[in-house]
Scaffold this active site. Structure first.
Site, PDB file in Angstrom:
ATOM      1  N   TYR A 151     -12.256   2.109   9.590  1.00  0.00           N
ATOM      2  CA  TYR A 151     -13.111   2.093   8.413  1.00  0.00           C
ATOM      3  C   TYR A 151     -13.225   0.796   7.640  1.00  0.00           C
ATOM      4  O   TYR A 151     -14.303   0.836   7.166  1.00  0.00           O
ATOM      5  CB  TYR A 151     -12.988   3.879   7.833  1.00  0.00           C
ATOM      6  CG  TYR A 151     -11.447   3.694   6.807  1.00  0.00           C
ATOM      7  CD1 TYR A 151     -11.283   2.863   6.033  1.00  0.00           C
ATOM      8  CD2 TYR A 151     -10.816   4.947   7.589  1.00  0.00           C
ATOM      9  CE1 TYR A 151     -10.383   3.096   5.329  1.00  0.00           C
ATOM     10  CE2 TYR A 151      -9.603   4.930   7.045  1.00  0.00           C
ATOM     11  CZ  TYR A 151      -9.134   4.536   5.683  1.00  0.00           C
ATOM     12  OH  TYR A 151      -8.358   5.000   4.995  1.00  0.00           O
ATOM     13  N   PHE A 203       0.698  -0.834   0.329  1.00  0.00           N
ATOM     14  CA  PHE A 203       0.197  -0.066   0.099  1.00  0.00           C
ATOM     15  C   PHE A 203       0.936   1.242  -0.390  1.00  0.00           C
ATOM     16  O   PHE A 203       2.117   1.482   0.452  1.00  0.00           O
ATOM     17  CB  PHE A 203      -0.899   0.196   1.420  1.00  0.00           C
ATOM     18  CG  PHE A 203      -2.109   1.003   0.951  1.00  0.00           C
ATOM     19  CD1 PHE A 203      -3.194   0.759   0.377  1.00  0.00           C
ATOM     20  CD2 PHE A 203      -2.050   2.348   1.933  1.00  0.00           C
ATOM     21  CE1 PHE A 203      -3.980   1.749  -0.255  1.00  0.00           C
ATOM     22  CE2 PHE A 203      -2.964   3.181   1.448  1.00  0.00           C
ATOM     23  CZ  PHE A 203      -4.226   2.595   0.767  1.00  0.00           C
TER      24      PHE A 203
HETATM   25  C1  LIG Z   1      -2.709  -1.320   3.732  1.00  0.00           C
HETATM   26  C2  LIG Z   1      -3.548   0.075   4.222  1.00  0.00           C
HETATM   27  N1  LIG Z   1      -2.429   0.802   4.956  1.00  0.00           N
HETATM   28  C3  LIG Z   1      -2.421   2.100   5.730  1.00  0.00           C
HETATM   29  C4  LIG Z   1      -4.288   3.011   4.755  1.00  0.00           C
HETATM   30  C5  LIG Z   1      -3.968   3.938   5.067  1.00  0.00           C
HETATM   31  O1  LIG Z   1      -4.874   4.281   6.187  1.00  0.00           O
HETATM   32  P1  LIG Z   1      -4.996   5.629   6.605  1.00  0.00           P
HETATM   33  O2  LIG Z   1      -5.974   6.493   5.675  1.00  0.00           O
HETATM   34  O3  LIG Z   1      -6.097   5.603   7.497  1.00  0.00           O
HETATM   35  O4  LIG Z   1      -3.893   6.590   6.590  1.00  0.00           O
HETATM   36  C6  LIG Z   1      -4.586   1.930   4.137  1.00  0.00           C
HETATM   37  C7  LIG Z   1      -6.195   2.190   3.478  1.00  0.00           C
HETATM   38  O5  LIG Z   1      -6.891   1.744   2.755  1.00  0.00           O
HETATM   39  C8  LIG Z   1      -4.807   0.164   3.648  1.00  0.00           C
HETATM   40  O6  LIG Z   1      -5.659  -0.122   3.098  1.00  0.00           O
END
Ligand SMILES: Cc1ncc(COP(=O)(O)O)c(C=O)c1O
Length: 424
Positions: free
Chosen positions: A237, A143
């Site tokens: 979420y 990600f």
């Molecule tokens: C694996 C992963 N890490 C981090 C995030 C990002 O999270 P945040 O928007 O709370 O920073 C996501 C969002 O979908 C994700 O899938």
């Protein structure tokens, strides 16, 4: 492609395959201990919602708690911080999340976003690593926020981020590695790491591990303490159904609490915020990870949702999610569309199925018109998330059936479906 798809989906074999799967799903639904939870969610009347790994639906518990707090807000005003326990809500919600990740109640705090918590805990690891350990290891193509945050953090610490393909990560662990930062379930393929084995390998090399549990929490069995984990972050979420922009959480093993360094020394993480001291004295434990004032309405929504997940229990959630993915996977495999590639490994995966296709974006849109809401990840990947809280086994088979129809009838083959949405 069209003729072949038609031939296969129209064959007796495939009709039987869906029939057999549907009968199996019916039996599983009849015996499903989590079936009553579905009625506690506010879902589209006749749709199949498979984007629960991106944003879950609201539950009655969430909406009712939010409404109650909104109503009480005017009556309580500033007294709510103490009387209603708002000031401790990040810890209260963290404690409610703890059993879902295999942690103790004082090891988890709900706050900020995953990205911000990654920064804080990445800093904690780099701050205690010696000058010879200046490498952070992560997986290539994971990600983006994880790599982006870690890269920025490395620049501040004189460290280097090394992103390697999955199969080269463990062998690269060595005396120069400060931190191994991995997404436990891959956001795209759903491939899942063996947390205990990888953590043990990192510890043998003297490195710490930071797990991103965004696609794991509420969907697979997690045992942070049993695995000897150091740090973890996760999302509120997704499978926890905490609502749009719900706070994330951070976990720190109790053995690391004493020396825990945070890069954001905010007043809410101070030992005595209302003493208004100029100097910084960290609050004990994970509370020091707080920076500013907690978002009470968002935490209340997350609290309601987490309560439901905890009631369902992580073992039952994980078992059902596995069954849902298995049924959908078997249905997709039965379609026999040549361009369709199942990217999720057969074993060791999370609760979503990734399906590659050159026309994946248009397929996702055409499928949404058939009532099946999935999502899309560049390049060419459809994702279907199987939230065990509110989906039936029958829906998993029905979703595959509707996908077969979209492909057989080329319902995606419409230029109007090409336009990309802002959020995919
Ligand atoms: C694996 C992963 N890490 C981090 C995030 C990002 O999270 P945040 O928007 O709370 O920073 C996501 C969002 O979908 C994700 O899938």
């Amino acid at each position: 492609m069209r003729g072949k798809t038609r031939g296969v989906t129209g064959s007796g074999m495939t009709a039987d395959r869906f029939g057999a799967l549907a009968r199996e799903a019916e039996a599983l639904d009849a015996a499903d201990p989590l079936a009553p939870f579905r009625a506690r969610f506010r879902l589209p009347a006749d749709g199949i919602y498979l984007a629960g790994h991106s944003l879950g639906p609201p539950s009655d518990a969430t909406v009712e708690r939010l409404a109650a707090v909104a109503e009480a807000w005017g009556g309580r005003l500033v007294s709510g911080w103490g009387e209603a326990g708002w000031i401790d809500l990040p810890l209260t919600v963290g404690a409610a999340i703890a059993p879902l990740v295999g942690a103790d109640s004082d090891e988890v705090i709900a706050c900020d976003s995953v990205s911000v918590n990654l920064f804080k805990l990445g800093h904690a690891a780099l701050a205690i690593a010696g000058p010879d350990r200046r490498l952070v290891l992560a997986e290539a193509n994971d990600f983006p926020t994880d790599a982006q945050v870690l890269e920025g953090l490395c620049a501040l610490h004189g460290a280097t981020l090394l992103r390697l393909p999955r199969d080269r990560i463990v062998e690269r662990l060595g005396p120069d590695v400060a931190l191994l930062a991995l997404c436990h379930v891959h956001y795209r393929t759903a491939a899942m790491w063996d947390m205990a084995a990888v953590t043990a390998a990192a510890h043998r090399a003297g490195a710490r591990v930071l797990w991103d549990l965004s696609h794991s929490t509420g969907a697979v069995e997690l045992g942070l303490n049993a695995a000897g984990a150091d740090y973890a972050v996760g999302c509120g979420y997704k499978y926890l159904n905490g609502g749009p922009g719900a706070p994330a959480f951070a976990y720190v093993a109790r053995r690391h609490h004493a020396g825990l360094a945070t890069p954001i020394r905010g007043w809410m993480g101070h030992a005595a915020p209302f003493a208004f001291e100029d100097g910084y004295r960290p609050a004990p434990g994970v509370r020091r990870l707080l920076a500013g004032t907690p978002p009470i309405l968002s935490l209340v929504a997350l609290h309601g949702a987490v309560g439901l997940a905890a009631e369902a229990g992580q073992a039952r959630l994980a078992a059902k999610a596995r069954a849902l993915v298995r049924l959908f996977r078997a249905g997709v495999a039965a379609i026999g569309e040549p361009g369709l590639v199942i990217e999720t490994p057969a074993d060791g995966h999370g609760a979503h199925l990734a399906v590659g296709h050159p026309e994946a974006w248009r397929i996702v849109r055409a499928l949404a018109a058939q009532g099946v809401v999935g999502d899309y990840r560049e390049p060419g990947g459809a994702r279907f998330g199987f939230s065990p809280m509110f989906l039936t086994h029958g829906a998993a088979v029905d979703a595959a059936r509707r996908l077969a129809r979209v492909l057989a009838e080329r319902r995606w083959d419409d230029p109007a479906l090409l336009a990309k949405a802002v959020v995919t």
